[in-house]
Write a protein that holds these residues in place. Structure first.
Motif, PDB file in Angstrom:
ATOM      1  N   GLY A 256     -31.699  -3.669  -7.561  1.00 29.42           N
ATOM      2  CA  GLY A 256     -32.825  -2.813  -7.164  1.00 29.42           C
ATOM      3  C   GLY A 256     -32.785  -1.409  -7.713  1.00 29.42           C
ATOM      4  N   ARG A 257     -31.855  -1.113  -8.634  1.00 28.84           N
ATOM      5  CA  ARG A 257     -31.751   0.226  -9.224  1.00 28.84           C
ATOM      6  C   ARG A 257     -31.792   0.132 -10.743  1.00 28.84           C
ATOM      7  NH1 ARG A 257     -26.505   3.152  -7.306  1.00 28.84           N
ATOM      8  NH2 ARG A 257     -27.441   4.717  -8.676  1.00 28.84           N
ATOM      9  N   ALA A 258     -32.527   1.050 -11.370  1.00 24.59           N
ATOM     10  CA  ALA A 258     -32.528   1.140 -12.828  1.00 24.59           C
ATOM     11  C   ALA A 258     -31.156   1.605 -13.289  1.00 24.59           C
ATOM     12  CB  ALA A 258     -33.607   2.095 -13.308  1.00 24.59           C
ATOM     13  N   ILE A 259     -30.691   1.072 -14.417  1.00 24.86           N
ATOM     14  CA  ILE A 259     -29.333   1.405 -14.882  1.00 24.86           C
ATOM     15  C   ILE A 259     -29.337   2.204 -16.183  1.00 24.86           C
ATOM     16  CG2 ILE A 259     -28.292  -0.553 -13.700  1.00 24.86           C
ATOM     17  CD1 ILE A 259     -28.223  -2.036 -16.389  1.00 24.86           C
ATOM     18  N   GLY A 260     -30.517   2.708 -16.566  1.00 24.15           N
ATOM     19  CA  GLY A 260     -30.571   3.601 -17.718  1.00 24.15           C
ATOM     20  C   GLY A 260     -30.586   2.920 -19.062  1.00 24.15           C
ATOM     21  N   LEU A 261     -30.909   1.627 -19.082  1.00 20.11           N
ATOM     22  CA  LEU A 261     -30.975   0.903 -20.354  1.00 20.11           C
ATOM     23  C   LEU A 261     -32.410   0.433 -20.590  1.00 20.11           C
ATOM     24  CD1 LEU A 261     -27.749  -1.305 -20.209  1.00 20.11           C
ATOM     25  CD2 LEU A 261     -28.030   0.978 -21.199  1.00 20.11           C
ATOM     26  N   PRO A 262     -33.004   0.793 -21.729  1.00 19.15           N
ATOM     27  CA  PRO A 262     -34.377   0.374 -22.010  1.00 19.15           C
ATOM     28  C   PRO A 262     -34.442  -1.103 -22.393  1.00 19.15           C
ATOM     29  CG  PRO A 262     -33.487   1.548 -23.894  1.00 19.15           C
ATOM     30  CD  PRO A 262     -32.451   1.641 -22.792  1.00 19.15           C
TER      31      PRO A 262
END
Length: 348
Positions: A256-262
């Motif tokens: 449920g959290r974005a991990i900074g990878l596009p």
């Protein structure tokens, strides 16, 4: 000599060891067949050699259909893991054997056979040992004799089946470099089977990665290592970690959290993220989107320390490399981002 394997299938008691495999080997190329046990790599090598015949499909040497030709008719040199040297023959006689048993019409004179064998002894760096017997040689020396014997018949194709599998690690490394030098000097079209990834990456012009009787990927060592085309290839070649992720809003999410990878080109939905332990950057925990985990194990790998992390509630653990003097200990929380990675859709 070019080799072309055209839609080859091989069955043993109705079990398909190879499933419609096609492959082109260029003249003077050194190519590695790499895969786990049961992947079909040795079966493919034996089909190229003529030690097995295909259930379906064809094998070409140049423009010639060699599918039904014998080993002798194909004129291949074969080197086995177990050397297969004649114990009651000297080194010189072992190397000369293939020439001495040729039909009289194509057999060179004795003086020519001896000259060629002595030249090969020099090529494989065993000059002065021609009168010894195999049991008087080290394992590495025996394998050099086996290669010289294979080269003596001036084969159109050189085939090697786990050639260094019976040797210890240090000797393997020495012989890998030596085999590459021999190949570059002689220019033989060479196909070798190995399960050793380091060996294949160091030696081959191209890798053929196999699994369950099929070819998964063909490419240069850099292509296969840096741009694996499937989860199997990524996990089999080199060391890797993987995590279940979700592709949403053109980026990757974990728990449920974005991990900074596009993820601009990946399909929305569940997927798997793959990355290599050395291909990560450490970030300050809590500053920006990243992956974060708690150290549960640590070990030394060369000049680095490899730590195993538990990522927030996920059953999967991942491994990353830290500088050897990094102060992380058990239960230390570490945040990081992969610098290079691949995303593959979740497999059904």
């Amino acid at each position: 000599m070019d080799i072309r394997v055209d839609t080859v299938r091989k069955e043993f008691s109705h079990y398909p060891a190879l499933n419609d495999v096609s492959l082109e080997v260029k003249s003077s190329e050194l190519i590695a067949l790499l895969g786990p046990s049961g992947s079909g790599k040795t079966t493919l090598l034996r089909l190229i050699a003529g030690l097995e015949m295909p259930t379906a499909g064809r094998i070409f040497f140049g423009d010639e259909d060699a599918s039904s030709k014998t080993v002798q008719e194909r004129n291949v040199g074969f080197v086995f893991q177990a050397y297969a040297l004649f114990r009651n023959m000297t080194v010189l006689d072992n190397i000369s054997f293939g020439l001495k048993v040729r039909p009289r019409a194509t057999r060179p004179p004795k003086a020519e056979i001896r000259r060629r064998a002595m030249e090969l002894l020099d090529l494989v760096q065993l000059s002065g040992l021609e009168k010894r017997f195999p049991q008087q040689l080290s394992g590495g020396q025996r394998q050099r004799v086996a290669l010289a014997r294979a080269l003596a018949i001036e084969p159109r194709v050189l085939l090697l089946d786990e050639p260094f599998g019976a040797l210890d690690a240090q000797v393997r490394k020495e012989l890998r470099k030596w085999l590459r030098e021999i190949h570059d000097r002689t220019g033989h079209t060479t196909v070798f089977v190995t399960h050793d990834q380091e060996e294949a990456l160091e030696l081959a012009d191209r890798l053929v990665v196999m699994s369950q009787g099929k070819i998964e990927q063909v490419g240069t060592p850099d292509d296969v290592y840096d741009r694996p085309n499937s989860p199997f290839v990524f996990s089999f070649i080199g060391e890797s970690s993987s995590l279940p992720v979700t592709v949403e809003n053109h980026e990757l999410w974990v728990g449920g959290r974005a991990i900074g990878l596009p993820a601009p080109n990946d399909a929305v939905g569940e997927a798997s993220l793959f990355f290599r332990p050395h291909d990560v950057e450490l970030v300050e925990d809590g500053v920006g989107a990243a992956l974060a985990g708690v150290v549960v194990a640590s070990r030394r790998v060369g000049g680095t320390r490899r730590v195993e992390l538990e990522i927030g509630g996920l059953p999967e653990r991942v491994e990353i490399d830290l500088p050897f003097d990094h102060p992380a200990g058990e239960k230390t929380r570490i945040a990081f981002r992969p610098k290079r990675w691949r995303v593959f859709p979740k497999q059904a």
